[in-house]
Design an enzyme around this catalytic site. Structure first.
Site, mmCIF file in Angstrom:
data_model
loop_
_atom_site.group_PDB
_atom_site.id
_atom_site.type_symbol
_atom_site.label_atom_id
_atom_site.label_comp_id
_atom_site.label_asym_id
_atom_site.label_seq_id
_atom_site.Cartn_x
_atom_site.Cartn_y
_atom_site.Cartn_z
ATOM 1 N N ASP A 110 50.356 -59.012 35.649
ATOM 2 C CA ASP A 110 51.456 -59.851 35.184
ATOM 3 C C ASP A 110 52.767 -59.120 35.411
ATOM 4 O OD1 ASP A 110 53.156 -61.595 34.063
ATOM 5 O OD2 ASP A 110 52.295 -61.560 32.050
ATOM 6 N N CYS A 150 59.171 -66.140 34.918
ATOM 7 C CA CYS A 150 57.873 -65.579 35.244
ATOM 8 C C CYS A 150 57.355 -66.049 36.598
ATOM 9 C CB CYS A 150 56.869 -65.901 34.155
ATOM 10 S SG CYS A 150 56.745 -67.643 33.797
ATOM 11 N N HIS A 166 53.116 -70.095 31.428
ATOM 12 C CA HIS A 166 53.347 -68.783 32.021
ATOM 13 C C HIS A 166 52.715 -68.766 33.412
ATOM 14 C CE1 HIS A 166 54.517 -64.660 31.886
ATOM 15 N NE2 HIS A 166 53.284 -64.174 31.983
#
Lengths: 302, 645
Positions: free
Chosen positions: B461, B402, B446
């Site tokens: 995201d 991520c 994250h």
């Protein structure tokens, strides 16, 4: 009256040297109107003590030497046919006296031993279908050899239970034996007995024993001692007769100590002699182990 | 009275002390623990040494030397730790010499105090229970020193005593005012856990492999959907071509602008967070936080931070609105346009993309399409990147976690002239339906981005584009079997251990909510509730009192006092020595023995005995009155009666 009692105690101490505690307990037993069993090895003076006790109480006494062939009728007496009056005539046996000295009681057969049972508990004798009361007061002072001796048969529990106390004199202390040997030439030690009670005084004293005060606290303590024996399985339980005996003996002990009330110490003093032969009939009189266990383990809050 | 301590008791003391040294590890430098243990071991050689040696003097010299060392290191350790160190030193040097029961007094009290101090450093239920067990063990040893000989009865009595004090514990816990601490506990130099101030490519992958708890959340209302659970913890605004760093302006406490969230259209979320120890200040929040508990304060970029680094479990209440984040500071846009010269290919790509997009939203759409259509992969083990990390990722490896996607997107946006920044935090969490709380572990760590459009910081995201299951179903759904194995600690593979561990965590949760979370506001609530119910409570209390009195009265009526009055009197006044009376001994006999030990009081004791016997056995009221009087007059003398051991 109490002074007289103490004088008797003193003169008894002259006869049996160095055993003041046993003598006090023996007196205690008689004041409590209980029968006394003396157990010892031969020659330790138990017969002397029995004689001295009977003598000093001022009572008529008869001595019977128990043997294996002694018959019940030899104790209670027999009816003899009188040819002249053409009637049976009862010839009273030695049991019809105020004090019966039963020497070496455990050498007699069980049959003869049990002939004493009725006499001791009911203070009466039944022969030929007739019941005859014994004189009053009536004591049995018995002596016996330890059970392991030859030619003895053990007293049954029921009969042991009828003795208020079982005492043992044991060997005298060295000093006491020294004195004994010194006085040997002077003849029988019974001559040291200077005092005698008379029958009235004795009865009076026994009435005083009944009048001794007992507080609830002492009775509670006494009951917890008795209860302790009932909750264990390594000893026989003490019967209500035993607790009654314990109370009477404690009262007598208080009287001798000059008090008109029972204290915890009285109970503890008489407990081994009153209880041990009931807790374990096979034990010897010198051992107080079971009664000591009870005394040590039962809480005495008093 | 001279009573020697048994070997067993001394070993118990040693055990407790060693356990304390272990527990207080945070307050003790390693060398100091070692010295303490050595000093403790010195007991045995000292015991063997010849009686001529002045042991006390020796120990004093050693202790003085150690004290000197402590003083030298005082600056490093701080005054609070210094106090603990001195206490430990005194306890250990006491234990080295201790022989008699009499000497163990101070030692025992110091042990109690030190054990209580351990609670300052630990709040988890397991260690709390361990400390409690140690306290009970100390109490047991203390008790054993003075109790009578029978083992079983002793434990029973101890249990009874503890049971009796239980209401006092509860009352103290519930009603004792929660005072602010009188001293400040120095922040330990323990490792910082959770997201760091610098985000390297690869740092989140490492974090995700840890199974430890980050925080728990309890919602006063329905649980928001998983896609909304973006827990913001750090905002990274400085980029050096490789890694992202928190901007220094966030270190300062800045005044917060007016609340801009539209609370009418957007739903408000009220929630409580119990944060685990992280040793840093940053905390976790959703969207734009509006209301704060007073244990936390607002920080820049609409984050939330603690007033001090979180060295103990911290619980706080927040109200948030789930909207885009408002602009915090006028310089913010400019700050987030800065680019590094390290990634030329990326800059070219950004310009190319920007040419065909007319708005920020359109550019985001383009970047999404890029990730979706080109062969980009999502992996827990991306290849290592060089200094031009973004170029290497976008054009060579094309495999990342991520943080790779987030930082690449942010750089692309910046190069295209749109302010953008990377946000670090946690996404999702495990919801426990039965216990009604959300558990967020480090593996939920994250990174995503925020870009500036329409006057607000919008969140985006990129991971949701490349691996949508990560957001919807959690990390496990995206990873291959190998990667899942890599994540799971060995013990988690066994379902029984897993179950037990989970149950322990739930227990820990209740512990932190009901015990640790019981603060002054909850206490205030309790008082309010008590006040509201005061009439009923008073009635109930009165009723209870009446029932108790009736019960006692009945009991009193039914059974007479256990002992007669004189016995009670004597027991009370001879309380100091009566415990030495053997069970079967009667009191007069005991007094005779007592006279032997106290010849000076012989006549008094005699008189007491006489009166006691007449009062108890002859039921003589006059004697009882005299006894009472005599006891009262001499109560002080009687309290001082001696009993040799």
């Amino acid at each position: 009256m109490l002074a007289q009692l103490h004088q008797i105690e003193q003169s008894l101490n002259q006869v049996i040297l160095g055993k003041p505690q046993q003598i006090r307990l023996a007196l205690c037993c008689l004041l409590a109107e209980g029968h006394l069993l003396l157990e010892d090895l031969p020659g330790l003076g138990k017969t002397t003590l029995a004689h001295a006790l009977a003598n000093s109480l001022g009572l008529t006494y008869r001595r019977v030497q128990f043997t294996s062939d002694l018959l019940p009728a030899d104790l209670t007496g027999i009816s003899i046919y009188d040819a002249r009056s053409q009637q049976f005539h009862f010839q009273p046996g030695p049991v019809f006296s105020q004090v019966l000295l039963a020497d070496e009681i455990n050498r007699a057969s069980p049959k003869t031993q049990s002939a004493l049972l009725e006499a001791m508990e009911e203070r009466q004798v039944s022969t030929d279908g007739e019941t005859r009361p014994l004189p009053s007061p009536f004591f049995v002072i018995a002596t016996q050899n330890p059970l392991f001796h030859a030619g003895t048969s053990a007293l049954p529990e029921s009969q042991l239970d009828r003795f208020l106390m079982r005492l043992s004199l044991g060997f005298p202390a060295r000093a006491a034996e020294h004195q004994l040997l010194l006085d040997d030439s002077k003849g029988s030690r019974l001559q040291f007995l200077s005092q005698q009670l008379d029958s009235d005084t004795l009865q009076n004293l026994q009435q005083q024993v009944s009048a001794i005060k007992v507080s609830d606290a002492v009775i509670d303590y006494l009951l917890s001692l008795v209860d302790a024996s009932r909750s264990r399985n390594d000893m026989l339980p003490l019967s209500p007769r035993a607790s009654k005996a314990l109370l009477r003996a404690s009262k007598a002990h208080a009287l001798i100590a000059g008090r008109d009330f029972v204290i915890a110490d009285d109970v503890q003093q008489v407990f081994p002699s009153v209880a041990e032969h009931r807790l374990d009939p096979r034990s010897s009189a010198a051992s107080h182990s079971l009664s000591q266990i009870i005394l040590e383990q039962t809480l005495c809050p008093l | 009275m001279l009573v020697l301590l048994s070997r067993q008791v001394i070993l118990s003391f040693c055990f407790i002390l060693v356990a304390i040294i272990g527990l207080l590890q945070q307050a003790l430098p390693l060398w100091y623990s070692a010295i303490l243990l050595l000093l403790l071991l010195y007991r045995w050689p000292l015991q063997q040494s010849s009686p001529k040696v002045n042991k006390l003097k020796r120990i004093n010299i050693v202790a003085a030397l150690i004290l000197l060392l402590l003083l030298i290191s005082l600056k490093q350790s701080g005054i609070f730790h210094f106090m603990l160190q001195i206490l430990l030193l005194s306890a250990v040097s006491r234990l080295v010499l201790i022989r008699q029961r009499h000497d163990s007094h101070q030692l025992l009290w110091v042990l109690y105090f030190l054990l209580a101090c351990c609670f300052i450093f630990y709040q988890s239920i397991v260690i709390s229970l361990f400390i409690l067990a140690l306290l009970l063990f100390t109490l047991y040893n203390h008790y054993q020193l003075y109790a009578s000989k029978q083992h079983r009865v002793q434990l029973l009595q101890l249990g009874k005593a503890l049971l009796l004090t239980l209401p006092i514990w509860l009352a103290l816990f519930l009603l004792f005012p929660r005072l602010q601490p009188l001293w400040r506990i120095p922040t330990a130099e323990s490792a910082i856990t959770g997201l760091a101030d610098t985000l390297d490519p690869g740092s989140i992958e490492k974090l995700v492999q840890s199974d430890t708890l980050a925080f728990r959340a309890i919602f006063n209302g329905p649980l928001p959907s998983r896609q909304q659970l973006y827990w913001r913890a750090k905002v990274y605004e400085d980029f050096d071509g490789r890694s992202w760093t928190v901007n220094q302006r966030f270190e300062r406490n800045q005044a917060r602008g007016p609340v801009t969230g539209n609370s009418e259209t957007d739903p408000l979320i009220r929630y409580q967070i119990i944060a685990e120890v992280s040793n840093q200040r940053s905390l976790f929040s959703l969207g734009e936080p509006l209301q704060f508990a007073n244990t936390v304060r607002p920080a820049a970029a609409y984050l939330v931070e603690a007033r001090r680094p979180v060295s103990q479990r911290l619980s706080y209440q927040l109200t948030s609105v789930l909207t885009a984040i408002p602009e915090d500071n006028a310089t913010e846009q400019r700050l987030n346009l800065r680019t590094a010269s390290a990634n030329p290919k990326t800059a070219a790509l950004a310009r190319q993309l920007a040419a065909s997009a007319d708005s920020a939203t359109a550019l985001i759409e383009q970047i999404s399409t890029l990730f979706r259509q080109q062969p980009y992969y999502y992996s827990l083990n991306p290849p290592r990147l060089g200094n031009n990390s973004i170029d290497a990722f976008l054009f060579d490896t094309r495999t990342g976690f991520c943080s790779h996607y987030a930082s690449a997107t942010a750089v692309l946006l910046r190069e295209a002239g749109i302010p953008a920044r990377v946000v670090g935090g946690y996404q999702g969490g495990v919801w426990h339906e039965e216990q009604q709380y959300l558990e967020v572990r480090q593996r939920e760590a994250h990174a995503w981005i925020e870009y500036f459009a329409d006057g607000r910081w919008q969140y985006f995201d990129p991971t949701a584009v490349i691996a949508p299951e990560r957001v919807i179903a959690g990390l496990d759904a995206v990873l291959s079997a190998d990667e899942q194995n890599q994540l799971q600690a060995n013990w988690r593979r066994f379902s029984a251990f897993n179950y037990l561990g989970q149950q322990l965590l739930h227990l820990d949760y209740y512990w932190s909510v009901w015990v640790l979370g019981f603060d002054d506001s909850q206490q205030y609530n309790l008082w309010q509730q008590l006040k509201a119910a005061s009439k009923i409570l008073a009635m109930l209390g009165a009723l209870l009192l009446i029932v108790i009195i009736l019960w006692y009265w009945q009991r009193y009526q039914r059974q007479p006092a256990k002992y007669a009055v004189p016995v009670q009197l004597m027991q009370r006044h001879l309380a100091g020595v009566i415990s030495y009376k053997p069970a079967g001994q009667h009191l007069s006999q005991f007094i005779t023995v007592l006279k032997g030990h106290n010849p000076a009081q012989a006549s008094l004791l005699d008189e007491l005995d006489g009166l006691y016997q007449r009062a108890l056995f002859a039921d003589n009221q006059q004697a009882l009155a005299q006894l009472t009087l005599l006891l009262k007059r001499n109560s002080k003398t009687l309290a001082k009666l001696n009993w040799p051991d």
